[in-house]
Design an enzyme around this catalytic site. Structure first.
Site, mmCIF file in Angstrom:
data_model
loop_
_atom_site.group_PDB
_atom_site.id
_atom_site.type_symbol
_atom_site.label_atom_id
_atom_site.label_comp_id
_atom_site.label_asym_id
_atom_site.label_seq_id
_atom_site.Cartn_x
_atom_site.Cartn_y
_atom_site.Cartn_z
ATOM 1 N N GLY A 1 8.044 -7.456 1.407
ATOM 2 C CA GLY A 1 9.025 -8.540 1.266
ATOM 3 C C GLY A 1 9.690 -8.883 2.591
ATOM 4 O O GLY A 1 9.834 -10.057 2.947
ATOM 5 N N ASN B 1 4.927 -0.691 -12.930
ATOM 6 C CA ASN B 1 4.909 -2.050 -12.384
ATOM 7 C C ASN B 1 4.727 -3.117 -13.459
ATOM 8 O O ASN B 1 5.194 -4.252 -13.305
ATOM 9 C CB ASN B 1 3.843 -2.161 -11.291
ATOM 10 C CG ASN B 1 4.309 -1.495 -10.002
ATOM 11 O OD1 ASN B 1 5.442 -1.027 -9.924
ATOM 12 N ND2 ASN B 1 3.453 -1.459 -8.990
ATOM 13 N N GLY C 1 11.280 -5.149 -0.149
ATOM 14 C CA GLY C 1 10.862 -3.894 0.484
ATOM 15 C C GLY C 1 10.060 -4.169 1.742
ATOM 16 O O GLY C 1 10.337 -5.111 2.485
ATOM 17 N N ASN D 1 0.704 -4.038 -7.212
ATOM 18 C CA ASN D 1 -0.483 -3.341 -7.736
ATOM 19 C C ASN D 1 -0.229 -2.705 -9.090
ATOM 20 O O ASN D 1 0.924 -2.417 -9.400
ATOM 21 C CB ASN D 1 -0.887 -2.240 -6.742
ATOM 22 C CG ASN D 1 -1.873 -2.727 -5.709
ATOM 23 O OD1 ASN D 1 -2.774 -3.486 -6.025
ATOM 24 N ND2 ASN D 1 -1.702 -2.275 -4.466
ATOM 25 N N ARG E 1 -9.909 -6.417 6.536
ATOM 26 C CA ARG E 1 -10.247 -5.028 6.894
ATOM 27 C C ARG E 1 -11.735 -4.910 7.213
ATOM 28 O O ARG E 1 -12.130 -4.286 8.197
ATOM 29 C CB ARG E 1 -9.865 -4.107 5.724
ATOM 30 C CG ARG E 1 -8.369 -3.984 5.582
ATOM 31 C CD ARG E 1 -7.935 -3.312 4.286
ATOM 32 N NE ARG E 1 -6.511 -2.991 4.340
ATOM 33 C CZ ARG E 1 -5.786 -2.630 3.299
ATOM 34 N NH1 ARG E 1 -6.328 -2.548 2.098
ATOM 35 N NH2 ARG E 1 -4.508 -2.356 3.444
ATOM 36 N N HIS F 1 -9.522 -5.648 -6.904
ATOM 37 C CA HIS F 1 -8.903 -4.982 -5.758
ATOM 38 C C HIS F 1 -8.816 -3.495 -6.065
ATOM 39 O O HIS F 1 -7.821 -3.005 -6.561
ATOM 40 C CB HIS F 1 -7.509 -5.576 -5.529
ATOM 41 C CG HIS F 1 -6.796 -4.982 -4.349
ATOM 42 N ND1 HIS F 1 -7.322 -4.993 -3.086
ATOM 43 C CD2 HIS F 1 -5.593 -4.379 -4.233
ATOM 44 C CE1 HIS F 1 -6.480 -4.417 -2.253
ATOM 45 N NE2 HIS F 1 -5.421 -4.033 -2.928
HETATM 46 P P1 A3D Z 1 8.376 -1.373 -1.405
HETATM 47 O O1 A3D Z 1 8.676 -1.320 0.049
HETATM 48 O O2 A3D Z 1 8.744 -0.197 -2.235
HETATM 49 O O3 A3D Z 1 9.088 -2.686 -2.001
HETATM 50 C C1 A3D Z 1 9.057 -2.999 -3.362
HETATM 51 C C2 A3D Z 1 10.429 -3.532 -3.720
HETATM 52 O O4 A3D Z 1 10.401 -4.023 -5.068
HETATM 53 C C3 A3D Z 1 11.544 -2.486 -3.638
HETATM 54 O O5 A3D Z 1 12.538 -2.897 -2.718
HETATM 55 C C4 A3D Z 1 12.076 -2.438 -5.063
HETATM 56 O O6 A3D Z 1 13.476 -2.218 -5.156
HETATM 57 C C5 A3D Z 1 11.708 -3.832 -5.558
HETATM 58 N N1 A3D Z 1 11.790 -3.977 -6.988
HETATM 59 C C6 A3D Z 1 11.589 -3.057 -7.964
HETATM 60 N N2 A3D Z 1 11.832 -3.596 -9.171
HETATM 61 C C7 A3D Z 1 12.189 -4.878 -8.965
HETATM 62 C C8 A3D Z 1 12.552 -5.931 -9.828
HETATM 63 N N3 A3D Z 1 12.593 -5.786 -11.148
HETATM 64 N N4 A3D Z 1 12.864 -7.125 -9.277
HETATM 65 C C9 A3D Z 1 12.829 -7.284 -7.939
HETATM 66 N N5 A3D Z 1 12.481 -6.320 -7.071
HETATM 67 C C10 A3D Z 1 12.161 -5.127 -7.593
HETATM 68 O O7 A3D Z 1 6.810 -1.660 -1.635
HETATM 69 P P2 A3D Z 1 5.834 -2.551 -0.739
HETATM 70 O O8 A3D Z 1 6.538 -3.806 -0.326
HETATM 71 O O9 A3D Z 1 5.179 -1.706 0.280
HETATM 72 O O10 A3D Z 1 4.693 -2.885 -1.826
HETATM 73 C C11 A3D Z 1 4.992 -3.714 -2.932
HETATM 74 C C12 A3D Z 1 3.822 -3.739 -3.918
HETATM 75 O O11 A3D Z 1 2.682 -4.341 -3.294
HETATM 76 C C13 A3D Z 1 3.342 -2.362 -4.389
HETATM 77 O O12 A3D Z 1 3.050 -2.403 -5.767
HETATM 78 C C14 A3D Z 1 2.083 -2.126 -3.581
HETATM 79 O O13 A3D Z 1 1.197 -1.247 -4.222
HETATM 80 C C15 A3D Z 1 1.533 -3.532 -3.515
HETATM 81 N N6 A3D Z 1 0.552 -3.782 -2.455
HETATM 82 C C16 A3D Z 1 -0.505 -4.569 -2.768
HETATM 83 C C17 A3D Z 1 -1.462 -4.860 -1.815
HETATM 84 C C18 A3D Z 1 -2.625 -5.723 -2.173
HETATM 85 O O14 A3D Z 1 -3.485 -5.945 -1.356
HETATM 86 C C19 A3D Z 1 -2.723 -6.302 -3.501
HETATM 87 C C20 A3D Z 1 -1.348 -4.338 -0.518
HETATM 88 C C21 A3D Z 1 -0.238 -3.539 -0.224
HETATM 89 C C22 A3D Z 1 0.709 -3.260 -1.209
#
Ligand code: A3D
Length: 311
Positions: free
Chosen positions: A15, A98, A12, A123, A154, A178
């Protein structure tokens, strides 16, 4: 010697940016993994980024996949699989969905890449990284969470803007979980060696601390999804420190076994990341207020871990 292999689980927003940064730094070949429904996105991003190498001059393989076999023997796995927050949601609202995703990722990583260094970003971070360690059975030195660097970045930015100085001259650390209970440690916060309290009045520091705590939500409110550039940069910094044995001292979520008087909890503290993974947890002295904040942060993390264990 083999070329290093970087598995990015979740193709996503974060990624994709992880893949772009890992490729530019030529950390190794990049495998961008997502569920079968999103295979086209993973493959499309991979192809775009391979073509980008022709312009920028990097040369690594970038593969989009939804086949776990492709991730065999990965050296590093960075996990963003899951759903991000929508405006108005807390990180803890993501727990149920999650958690199931992290469990399935852990089961597959255990089989495909039992020696890899795992960096969790999904998260609610502290519960997800705890679950990753439990479900893989990997050594705690090989399972870390990314959050402290982002929260610290930040904090540093807001302090720099307030003081009217370059952000690279500000050193600050945010510890703890966090979430809303994160602990900005002012006593170690300096601007080129000068304690920040000498340069910024307390009422402004208080406002900056609050903005740091709310900063993830601020981004979500603005663009409807989570931040991704800075989270990706922070995780790539951790991956690089492991792959090149850089021994960077970074605030990250590590498994505590008595450090800070805390047992069996993942929490953000300063740690050294090198070729053996988490090589050292650094224990620093905290003043009474910081210690109190850390204790309540531990409590918050314990609660979310307990909620995860009950699911
Ligand atoms: P997003 O762009 O939705 O990407 C997440 C991806 O995970 C999507 O493409 C989904 O299809 C994929 N996915 C779902 N299930 C599976 C699976 N079983 N196997 C493989 N891939 C799967 O989200 P994002 O990239 O913006 O954020 C990802 C995560 O990071 C979220 O939970 C956010 O809350 C978290 N996050 C954490 C921080 C921290 O500082 C810890 C900061 C920003 C985001």
């Amino acid at each position: 010697m083999h070329r290093k292999k970087i598995a990015l689980i979740g193709a996503g927003n974060i990624g994709g940016e992880l893949a772009a940064q890992a490729a530019r730094l030529e950390l190794g070949d990049v495998y961008l993994f997502d569920i079968p429904d999103k295979l086209g996105i993973a493959q499309g991003k991979a192809l775009d980024l391979e073509q980008n190498g022709s312009i920028l001059g990097y040369d690594v393989r970038i593969v989009g996949t939804s086949n776990w076999d492709d991730l065999a023997s990965s050296d590093v796995a960075i996990v963003t699989a899951g759903i991000p927050r929508k405006p108005g949601m807390s990180r803890n609202d993501l727990l149920g969905v999650n958690l199931r995703i992290i469990r399935s990722v852990a089961e597959n990583l255990k089989v495909q890449a039992p020696d890899c260094f795992v960096i969790v970003i999904s998260n609610p971070l502290d519960a997800m990284v705890h679950e990753m360690k439990r479900a893989t059975g990997f050594a705690p030195e090989h399972v870390v969470g990314m959050a402290g660097q982002l929260d610290s970045a930040r904090f540093q930015l807001f302090l720099a803007r307030e003081a009217g100085v370059a952000v690279k001259d500000v050193r600050a650390m945010v510890l703890g979980g966090h979430g809303d209970t994160m602990v900005p440690v002012l006593s170690y916060c300096t601007i080129n060696g000068i304690p920040v309290r000498q340069l910024i009045p307390q009422n402004r520091l208080d406002a900056i601390i609050q903005r740091t705590r709310d900063s993830g939500a601020e981004v979500v409110k603005l663009m409807g999804s989570s931040a991704y550039y800075a989270p990706a940069s922070a995780a790539v910094q951790m991956a690089r420190s492991y792959l090149y044995d850089e021994k960077r001292l970074l605030p990250c979520a590590v498994y505590l076994r008595g450090e800070y008087g805390v047992h069996d909890v993942y929490m953000g503290v300063p740690a050294v990341i090198g070729g053996r993974g988490v090589e050292k947890v650094v224990v620093i002295e905290l003043d009474a207020t910081e210690r109190q904040m850390l204790d309540s942060s531990v409590q918050g993390v314990r609660e979310i871990i307990a909620a995860a264990e009950s699911l």
